[in-house]
Scaffold this motif. Structure first.
Motif, PDB file in Angstrom:
ATOM      1  N   UNK A 107      85.421  14.763 -85.218  1.00 23.85           N
ATOM      2  CA  UNK A 107      84.214  14.862 -86.025  1.00 23.85           C
ATOM      3  C   UNK A 107      84.274  16.051 -86.974  1.00 23.85           C
ATOM      4  N   UNK A 108      84.787  17.176 -86.489  1.00 23.81           N
ATOM      5  CA  UNK A 108      84.938  18.348 -87.353  1.00 23.81           C
ATOM      6  C   UNK A 108      85.939  18.079 -88.471  1.00 23.81           C
ATOM      7  N   UNK A 109      87.018  17.384 -88.128  1.00 29.56           N
ATOM      8  CA  UNK A 109      88.029  17.057 -89.139  1.00 29.56           C
ATOM      9  C   UNK A 109      87.426  16.161 -90.225  1.00 29.56           C
ATOM     10  N   UNK A 110      86.655  15.162 -89.803  1.00 29.55           N
ATOM     11  CA  UNK A 110      86.042  14.260 -90.773  1.00 29.55           C
ATOM     12  C   UNK A 110      85.016  15.001 -91.627  1.00 29.55           C
ATOM     13  N   UNK A 111      84.205  15.854 -90.997  1.00 28.28           N
ATOM     14  CA  UNK A 111      83.185  16.591 -91.739  1.00 28.28           C
ATOM     15  C   UNK A 111      83.821  17.510 -92.771  1.00 28.28           C
ATOM     16  N   UNK A 112      84.933  18.136 -92.403  1.00 27.97           N
ATOM     17  CA  UNK A 112      85.621  19.034 -93.335  1.00 27.97           C
ATOM     18  C   UNK A 112      86.112  18.276 -94.561  1.00 27.97           C
ATOM     19  N   UNK A 113      86.611  17.044 -94.345  1.00 28.94           N
ATOM     20  CA  UNK A 113      87.112  16.255 -95.466  1.00 28.94           C
ATOM     21  C   UNK A 113      85.988  15.749 -96.374  1.00 28.94           C
ATOM     22  N   UNK A 114      84.797  15.563 -95.793  1.00 27.05           N
ATOM     23  CA  UNK A 114      83.699  14.966 -96.546  1.00 27.05           C
ATOM     24  C   UNK A 114      82.760  15.991 -97.177  1.00 27.05           C
ATOM     25  N   UNK A 115      82.829  17.248 -96.758  1.00 27.62           N
ATOM     26  CA  UNK A 115      81.849  18.227 -97.205  1.00 27.62           C
ATOM     27  C   UNK A 115      81.940  18.469 -98.708  1.00 27.62           C
ATOM     28  N   UNK A 116      80.792  18.580 -99.337  1.00 27.97           N
ATOM     29  CA  UNK A 116      80.696  18.850-100.771  1.00 27.97           C
ATOM     30  C   UNK A 116      80.703  20.362-100.972  1.00 27.97           C
ATOM     31  N   UNK A 117      81.822  20.904-101.445  1.00 22.86           N
ATOM     32  CA  UNK A 117      81.954  22.352-101.570  1.00 22.86           C
ATOM     33  C   UNK A 117      81.015  22.928-102.621  1.00 22.86           C
ATOM     34  N   UNK A 118      80.662  22.130-103.620  1.00 25.72           N
ATOM     35  CA  UNK A 118      79.705  22.619-104.610  1.00 25.72           C
ATOM     36  C   UNK A 118      78.324  22.795-103.972  1.00 25.72           C
ATOM     37  N   UNK A 119      77.999  21.956-102.973  1.00 22.45           N
ATOM     38  CA  UNK A 119      76.741  22.106-102.251  1.00 22.45           C
ATOM     39  C   UNK A 119      76.753  23.374-101.412  1.00 22.45           C
ATOM     40  N   UNK A 120      77.905  23.694-100.824  1.00 20.15           N
ATOM     41  CA  UNK A 120      78.032  24.944-100.067  1.00 20.15           C
ATOM     42  C   UNK A 120      77.773  26.133-100.990  1.00 20.15           C
ATOM     43  N   UNK A 121      78.400  26.128-102.156  1.00 24.11           N
ATOM     44  CA  UNK A 121      78.220  27.222-103.121  1.00 24.11           C
ATOM     45  C   UNK A 121      76.756  27.336-103.534  1.00 24.11           C
ATOM     46  N   UNK A 220      63.580  15.211 -99.684  1.00 19.26           N
ATOM     47  CA  UNK A 220      62.558  16.233 -99.919  1.00 19.26           C
ATOM     48  C   UNK A 220      63.152  17.619-100.137  1.00 19.26           C
ATOM     49  N   UNK A 221      64.475  17.753 -99.997  1.00 13.81           N
ATOM     50  CA  UNK A 221      65.106  19.072-100.057  1.00 13.81           C
ATOM     51  C   UNK A 221      65.572  19.420-101.467  1.00 13.81           C
ATOM     52  N   UNK A 222      65.628  20.720-101.732  1.00 21.65           N
ATOM     53  CA  UNK A 222      66.166  21.208-103.000  1.00 21.65           C
ATOM     54  C   UNK A 222      67.671  20.990-103.048  1.00 21.65           C
ATOM     55  N   UNK A 223      68.333  21.228-101.930  1.00 24.24           N
ATOM     56  CA  UNK A 223      69.774  21.024-101.796  1.00 24.24           C
ATOM     57  C   UNK A 223      70.076  20.718-100.341  1.00 24.24           C
ATOM     58  N   UNK A 224      71.177  19.979-100.109  1.00 19.01           N
ATOM     59  CA  UNK A 224      71.522  19.605 -98.736  1.00 19.01           C
ATOM     60  C   UNK A 224      73.017  19.745 -98.496  1.00 19.01           C
ATOM     61  N   UNK A 225      73.344  19.944 -97.222  1.00 18.22           N
ATOM     62  CA  UNK A 225      74.703  19.750 -96.726  1.00 18.22           C
ATOM     63  C   UNK A 225      74.643  18.526 -95.832  1.00 18.22           C
ATOM     64  N   UNK A 226      75.440  17.521 -96.157  1.00 15.51           N
ATOM     65  CA  UNK A 226      75.359  16.251 -95.447  1.00 15.51           C
ATOM     66  C   UNK A 226      76.139  16.283 -94.140  1.00 15.51           C
ATOM     67  N   UNK A 227      75.495  15.797 -93.077  1.00 11.74           N
ATOM     68  CA  UNK A 227      76.147  15.621 -91.775  1.00 11.74           C
ATOM     69  C   UNK A 227      76.086  14.139 -91.458  1.00 11.74           C
ATOM     70  N   UNK A 228      77.206  13.449 -91.674  1.00 14.75           N
ATOM     71  CA  UNK A 228      77.213  11.990 -91.540  1.00 14.75           C
ATOM     72  C   UNK A 228      77.993  11.528 -90.313  1.00 14.75           C
ATOM     73  N   UNK A 229      78.096  12.371 -89.295  1.00 17.01           N
ATOM     74  CA  UNK A 229      78.838  11.996 -88.095  1.00 17.01           C
ATOM     75  C   UNK A 229      78.185  10.806 -87.403  1.00 17.01           C
ATOM     76  N   UNK A 230      78.949   9.746 -87.096  1.00 12.46           N
ATOM     77  CA  UNK A 230      78.372   8.584 -86.411  1.00 12.46           C
ATOM     78  C   UNK A 230      78.139   8.878 -84.933  1.00 12.46           C
ATOM     79  N   UNK A 231      76.953   9.362 -84.610  1.00 10.39           N
ATOM     80  CA  UNK A 231      76.638   9.702 -83.226  1.00 10.39           C
ATOM     81  C   UNK A 231      75.269   9.128 -82.893  1.00 10.39           C
ATOM     82  N   UNK A 232      75.167   8.464 -81.743  1.00 13.88           N
ATOM     83  CA  UNK A 232      73.922   7.805 -81.354  1.00 13.88           C
ATOM     84  C   UNK A 232      73.019   8.801 -80.642  1.00 13.88           C
TER      85      UNK A 232
END
Length: 287
Positions: A107-121, A220-232
């Motif tokens: 999950x961490x590996x997938x999140x790292x590949x998908x994260x929007x670095x411009x959103x982090x900045x 509703x947010x000004x900016x977001x970091x997406x967490x799209x991990x498929x977890x029930x």
């Protein structure tokens, strides 16, 4: 693309008919093993017919089962496979521990590949310029919010975590321009948090979300970091999503530290030094 195949399988799982979903579940349970199965073995494991397997493969852009297996192998090579296999009642400590570690690493590996670095900045920009920071979370995300407070108070900024809905509403309503509200929610579908985000924005605050993409909260947010991990998390306790949230908080805190520059390091050192007398000294070997 081939490396997106596992992601597509998970995303489209609920859209498949009952028979094809059985095939997808067998593959997602252990993708590595699935690449070695014959079409007859996969059909037997999923309790479906071989034509159903072929139809499933074509549904995902493959010419047939052999082509699908090649794409699946390429997908596995593109990153750590996500482990979706649930812990079973008969699992040994070795089995369930390996499953949990494997799922978390994947999950961490997938999140790292998908994260929007411009959103982090962008979020680091908002946090660095904040007059004060309010961090909201409920349930398991409440523990993440408290961890975030532990990290961000070091930046010589007023910061507080709130895990009670009524306090969150009052704080959001009392916000001013220059305040930053960070809301942590895996699903992004909790009604109270969506209302609180709207309250905070109406009061003039910047609202940052660590949440599911395209969710009501994200909207509703000004900016977001997406967490799209498929977890029930509707049926099971949050595991991998919580670890991703904690890691994203660490990334944001590191970004703020670097943005503050070297002149800020003495302040951080002073806080660390304040803990020195609370610990027993490390004994040297041989003593």
């Amino acid at each position: 693309m081939a490396h997106d195949l596992l992601d597509r399988l998970r995303e489209r799982l609920e859209e498949l008919n009952r028979s094809e979903r059985k095939v997808a579940n067998v593959i997602l349970e252990d993708p590595t093993v699935a690449t070695s199965l014959s079409i007859a073995s996969l059909a037997q494991a999923a309790s479906v017919s071989e034509p159903t397997v072929n139809r499933f493969c074509r549904n995902f852009g493959a010419k047939g089962y052999p082509d699908f297996k090649i794409k699946l192998a390429q997908s596995l090579a593109g990153g750590t496979p996500y482990v979706t296999r649930a812990v079973e009642p008969g699992d040994s400590a070795t089995q369930y521990t390996h499953k949990i570690f494997g799922a978390t690493i994947a999950a961490l590996d997938e999140a790292q590949r998908e994260i929007d670095m411009s959103a982090v900045e962008r979020m680091v920009d908002y946090l660095t310029q904040a007059k004060q920071i309010h961090i909201f979370g409920l349930g398991a995300s409440g523990a993440v919010a408290q961890d975030a407070q532990h990290k961000f108070f070091r930046f010589n900024l007023p910061v507080m975590a709130y895990i009670d809905v009524l306090m969150q509403r009052m704080v959001a309503a009392a916000c001013h321009t220059g305040d930053v509200v960070v809301i942590i929610s895996y699903t992004g579908r909790t009604r109270e948090l969506v209302d609180i985000a709207r309250l905070a924005r109406d009061a003039g605050a910047v609202v940052l979300g660590i949440t599911a993409p395209n969710s009501p909260l994200a909207n509703e947010c000004t900016a977001t970091l997406d967490v799209a991990t498929p977890e029930d998390t509707d049926h099971y306790m949050p595991m991998t999503s919580r670890v991703i949230q904690l890691t994203l908080i660490d990334a944001l805190a590191t970004g703020v530290t670097l943005r503050r520059g070297e002149d800020f390091l003495p302040h951080l050192k002073k806080i660390k030094d304040s803990l020195r007398d609370t610990r027993f000294p490390v004994e040297k070997p041989g003593k």
